[in-house]
Design a protein around this motif. Sequence first.
Motif, PDB file in Angstrom:
ATOM      1  N   LYS A  54     -88.883 -89.269  -3.288  1.00 35.24           N
ATOM      2  CA  LYS A  54     -90.157 -89.870  -2.905  1.00 35.24           C
ATOM      3  C   LYS A  54     -90.656 -90.773  -4.031  1.00 35.24           C
ATOM      4  O   LYS A  54     -90.289 -90.555  -5.189  1.00 35.24           O
ATOM      5  CB  LYS A  54     -91.192 -88.769  -2.647  1.00 35.24           C
ATOM      6  N   PRO A  55     -91.510 -91.737  -3.713  1.00 37.04           N
ATOM      7  CA  PRO A  55     -92.061 -92.586  -4.797  1.00 37.04           C
ATOM      8  C   PRO A  55     -92.738 -91.772  -5.894  1.00 37.04           C
ATOM      9  O   PRO A  55     -92.679 -92.160  -7.069  1.00 37.04           O
ATOM     10  CB  PRO A  55     -93.062 -93.463  -4.047  1.00 37.04           C
ATOM     11  N   GLU A  56     -93.328 -90.655  -5.555  1.00 34.87           N
ATOM     12  CA  GLU A  56     -94.001 -89.828  -6.562  1.00 34.87           C
ATOM     13  C   GLU A  56     -93.018 -89.101  -7.481  1.00 34.87           C
ATOM     14  O   GLU A  56     -93.440 -88.453  -8.443  1.00 34.87           O
ATOM     15  CB  GLU A  56     -94.960 -88.819  -5.913  1.00 34.87           C
ATOM     16  N   ASP A  57     -91.733 -89.177  -7.197  1.00 38.89           N
ATOM     17  CA  ASP A  57     -90.728 -88.629  -8.109  1.00 38.89           C
ATOM     18  C   ASP A  57     -90.403 -89.600  -9.249  1.00 38.89           C
ATOM     19  O   ASP A  57     -89.648 -89.251 -10.166  1.00 38.89           O
ATOM     20  CB  ASP A  57     -89.432 -88.311  -7.359  1.00 38.89           C
ATOM     21  N   THR A  58     -90.949 -90.794  -9.189  1.00 41.11           N
ATOM     22  CA  THR A  58     -90.711 -91.780 -10.234  1.00 41.11           C
ATOM     23  C   THR A  58     -91.229 -91.282 -11.573  1.00 41.11           C
ATOM     24  O   THR A  58     -92.396 -90.904 -11.704  1.00 41.11           O
ATOM     25  CB  THR A  58     -91.402 -93.104  -9.878  1.00 41.11           C
ATOM     26  N   ALA A  59     -90.330 -91.259 -12.559  1.00 39.08           N
ATOM     27  CA  ALA A  59     -90.679 -90.733 -13.879  1.00 39.08           C
ATOM     28  C   ALA A  59     -89.473 -90.867 -14.795  1.00 39.08           C
ATOM     29  O   ALA A  59     -88.369 -91.184 -14.339  1.00 39.08           O
ATOM     30  CB  ALA A  59     -91.086 -89.264 -13.792  1.00 39.08           C
ATOM     31  N   VAL A  60     -89.694 -90.596 -16.071  1.00 40.62           N
ATOM     32  CA  VAL A  60     -88.586 -90.400 -17.003  1.00 40.62           C
ATOM     33  C   VAL A  60     -88.247 -88.911 -16.955  1.00 40.62           C
ATOM     34  O   VAL A  60     -89.128 -88.059 -17.101  1.00 40.62           O
ATOM     35  CB  VAL A  60     -88.953 -90.818 -18.428  1.00 40.62           C
ATOM     36  N   TYR A  61     -86.982 -88.627 -16.747  1.00 36.77           N
ATOM     37  CA  TYR A  61     -86.515 -87.245 -16.629  1.00 36.77           C
ATOM     38  C   TYR A  61     -85.836 -86.830 -17.928  1.00 36.77           C
ATOM     39  O   TYR A  61     -84.950 -87.535 -18.430  1.00 36.77           O
ATOM     40  CB  TYR A  61     -85.551 -87.112 -15.453  1.00 36.77           C
ATOM     41  N   TYR A  62     -86.257 -85.673 -18.439  1.00 38.97           N
ATOM     42  CA  TYR A  62     -85.751 -85.159 -19.700  1.00 38.97           C
ATOM     43  C   TYR A  62     -85.017 -83.842 -19.499  1.00 38.97           C
ATOM     44  O   TYR A  62     -85.476 -82.969 -18.760  1.00 38.97           O
ATOM     45  CB  TYR A  62     -86.900 -84.922 -20.677  1.00 38.97           C
ATOM     46  N   CYS A  63     -83.930 -83.726 -20.196  1.00 39.30           N
ATOM     47  CA  CYS A  63     -83.178 -82.482 -20.268  1.00 39.30           C
ATOM     48  C   CYS A  63     -83.641 -81.735 -21.520  1.00 39.30           C
ATOM     49  O   CYS A  63     -83.894 -82.356 -22.565  1.00 39.30           O
ATOM     50  CB  CYS A  63     -81.693 -82.824 -20.348  1.00 39.30           C
ATOM     51  N   ALA A  64     -83.725 -80.412 -21.430  1.00 34.11           N
ATOM     52  CA  ALA A  64     -84.176 -79.616 -22.562  1.00 34.11           C
ATOM     53  C   ALA A  64     -83.361 -78.335 -22.647  1.00 34.11           C
ATOM     54  O   ALA A  64     -82.891 -77.815 -21.623  1.00 34.11           O
ATOM     55  CB  ALA A  64     -85.661 -79.298 -22.424  1.00 34.11           C
ATOM     56  N   GLY A  65     -83.213 -77.814 -23.871  1.00 37.08           N
ATOM     57  CA  GLY A  65     -82.440 -76.595 -24.026  1.00 37.08           C
ATOM     58  C   GLY A  65     -82.722 -75.909 -25.339  1.00 37.08           C
ATOM     59  O   GLY A  65     -83.729 -76.173 -26.000  1.00 37.08           O
ATOM     60  N   GLY A  66     -81.815 -75.016 -25.733  1.00 34.47           N
ATOM     61  CA  GLY A  66     -81.967 -74.326 -27.003  1.00 34.47           C
ATOM     62  C   GLY A  66     -82.807 -73.077 -26.933  1.00 34.47           C
ATOM     63  O   GLY A  66     -83.414 -72.680 -27.928  1.00 34.47           O
ATOM     64  N   ILE A  67     -82.886 -72.452 -25.759  1.00 35.89           N
ATOM     65  CA  ILE A  67     -83.670 -71.227 -25.608  1.00 35.89           C
ATOM     66  C   ILE A  67     -82.843 -70.183 -24.868  1.00 35.89           C
ATOM     67  O   ILE A  67     -81.833 -70.504 -24.261  1.00 35.89           O
ATOM     68  CB  ILE A  67     -84.981 -71.493 -24.848  1.00 35.89           C
ATOM     69  N   GLN A  68     -83.323 -68.936 -24.905  1.00 35.61           N
ATOM     70  CA  GLN A  68     -82.566 -67.863 -24.272  1.00 35.61           C
ATOM     71  C   GLN A  68     -82.902 -67.687 -22.794  1.00 35.61           C
ATOM     72  O   GLN A  68     -82.042 -67.291 -22.005  1.00 35.61           O
ATOM     73  CB  GLN A  68     -82.823 -66.548 -25.009  1.00 35.61           C
ATOM     74  N   LEU A  69     -84.155 -67.939 -22.440  1.00 28.86           N
ATOM     75  CA  LEU A  69     -84.590 -67.696 -21.071  1.00 28.86           C
ATOM     76  C   LEU A  69     -85.028 -69.003 -20.412  1.00 28.86           C
ATOM     77  O   LEU A  69     -85.511 -69.906 -21.094  1.00 28.86           O
ATOM     78  CB  LEU A  69     -85.743 -66.687 -21.054  1.00 28.86           C
ATOM     79  N   PRO A  70     -84.903 -69.104 -19.088  1.00 27.25           N
ATOM     80  CA  PRO A  70     -85.230 -70.365 -18.388  1.00 27.25           C
ATOM     81  C   PRO A  70     -86.726 -70.549 -18.166  1.00 27.25           C
ATOM     82  O   PRO A  70     -87.209 -70.560 -17.027  1.00 27.25           O
ATOM     83  CB  PRO A  70     -84.475 -70.214 -17.073  1.00 27.25           C
ATOM     84  N   TYR A  71     -87.468 -70.746 -19.268  1.00 26.67           N
ATOM     85  CA  TYR A  71     -88.901 -70.913 -19.160  1.00 26.67           C
ATOM     86  C   TYR A  71     -89.259 -72.152 -18.355  1.00 26.67           C
ATOM     87  O   TYR A  71     -88.483 -73.100 -18.248  1.00 26.67           O
ATOM     88  CB  TYR A  71     -89.520 -71.014 -20.555  1.00 26.67           C
ATOM     89  N   THR A  72     -90.486 -72.141 -17.842  1.00 30.43           N
ATOM     90  CA  THR A  72     -90.960 -73.273 -17.046  1.00 30.43           C
ATOM     91  C   THR A  72     -91.969 -74.129 -17.799  1.00 30.43           C
ATOM     92  O   THR A  72     -92.558 -75.037 -17.219  1.00 30.43           O
ATOM     93  CB  THR A  72     -91.594 -72.762 -15.733  1.00 30.43           C
ATOM     94  N   THR A  73     -92.187 -73.837 -19.071  1.00 28.23           N
ATOM     95  CA  THR A  73     -93.124 -74.625 -19.861  1.00 28.23           C
ATOM     96  C   THR A  73     -92.406 -75.278 -21.034  1.00 28.23           C
ATOM     97  O   THR A  73     -91.538 -74.680 -21.665  1.00 28.23           O
ATOM     98  CB  THR A  73     -94.274 -73.749 -20.377  1.00 28.23           C
ATOM     99  N   ALA A  74     -92.794 -76.509 -21.310  1.00 28.77           N
ATOM    100  CA  ALA A  74     -92.064 -77.342 -22.267  1.00 28.77           C
ATOM    101  C   ALA A  74     -92.078 -76.795 -23.686  1.00 28.77           C
ATOM    102  O   ALA A  74     -91.102 -76.967 -24.432  1.00 28.77           O
ATOM    103  CB  ALA A  74     -92.629 -78.759 -22.241  1.00 28.77           C
ATOM    104  N   GLU A  75     -93.150 -76.125 -24.085  1.00 33.29           N
ATOM    105  CA  GLU A  75     -93.268 -75.726 -25.490  1.00 33.29           C
ATOM    106  C   GLU A  75     -92.233 -74.693 -25.906  1.00 33.29           C
ATOM    107  O   GLU A  75     -92.021 -74.473 -27.092  1.00 33.29           O
ATOM    108  CB  GLU A  75     -94.677 -75.198 -25.783  1.00 33.29           C
ATOM    109  N   HIS A  76     -91.559 -74.065 -24.948  1.00 31.95           N
ATOM    110  CA  HIS A  76     -90.550 -73.066 -25.284  1.00 31.95           C
ATOM    111  C   HIS A  76     -89.214 -73.690 -25.666  1.00 31.95           C
ATOM    112  O   HIS A  76     -88.375 -73.023 -26.265  1.00 31.95           O
ATOM    113  CB  HIS A  76     -90.337 -72.111 -24.121  1.00 31.95           C
ATOM    114  N   TYR A  77     -89.002 -74.944 -25.315  1.00 28.85           N
ATOM    115  CA  TYR A  77     -87.698 -75.558 -25.527  1.00 28.85           C
ATOM    116  C   TYR A  77     -87.598 -76.195 -26.907  1.00 28.85           C
ATOM    117  O   TYR A  77     -88.539 -76.833 -27.379  1.00 28.85           O
ATOM    118  CB  TYR A  77     -87.436 -76.601 -24.443  1.00 28.85           C
TER     119      TYR A  77
END
Length: 123
Positions: A87-110
Motif C-alpha cells: 500500500k502507499p502507506e508502506d512507503t518508508a526506509v526499511y531497516y534490518c536490525a539484530g544482535g539480540i537474543q529475543l525477537p523484541y518489537t521495540t527498536a531500543e533492544h537491538y
Amino acid sequence: QVQLVESGGGLVQAGASLRLSCVASGRTFSNSAMGWFRQAPGKEREFVASISWRGGVTYYGNSVKGRFTISRDNAKNTVYLQMNSLKPEDTAVYYCAGGIQLPYTTAEHYNYWGQGTQVTVSS
C-alpha cells in the motif's frame, strides 16, 4: 561486531510485492534474533516484524499483519521480509536490525542496524 546490509527495495505500484533481504556478517548470526523496522519521512521508526534465532517465533506490527512475512536462512546469514499487497502507506526506509537474543518489537533492544533500503509504493 555485526554488519547488516539490506537490499531489495524499490518503486512499485499498490498491490505489488517485494522481498527484502538482509545479509549479516561478523559475529554469529544464527544465535541472534532479527527484526525489520521502517521509518517514513516525518514519522517515528515503526516495528514491522521480528523473528527468533531458530525462526520458530515471529511477531508482526498490526499494520502489516497478514501481508508481510519474515523468514531467515541461517546457512546464508540472511533474513527476509516478503511484502505482499503493498500500500502507499508502506512507503518508508526499511531497516534490518539484530544482535539480540529475543525477537523484541521495540527498536531500543537491538544492537546492530543496517543502512536501510527505500521502499516506495505508488497509488
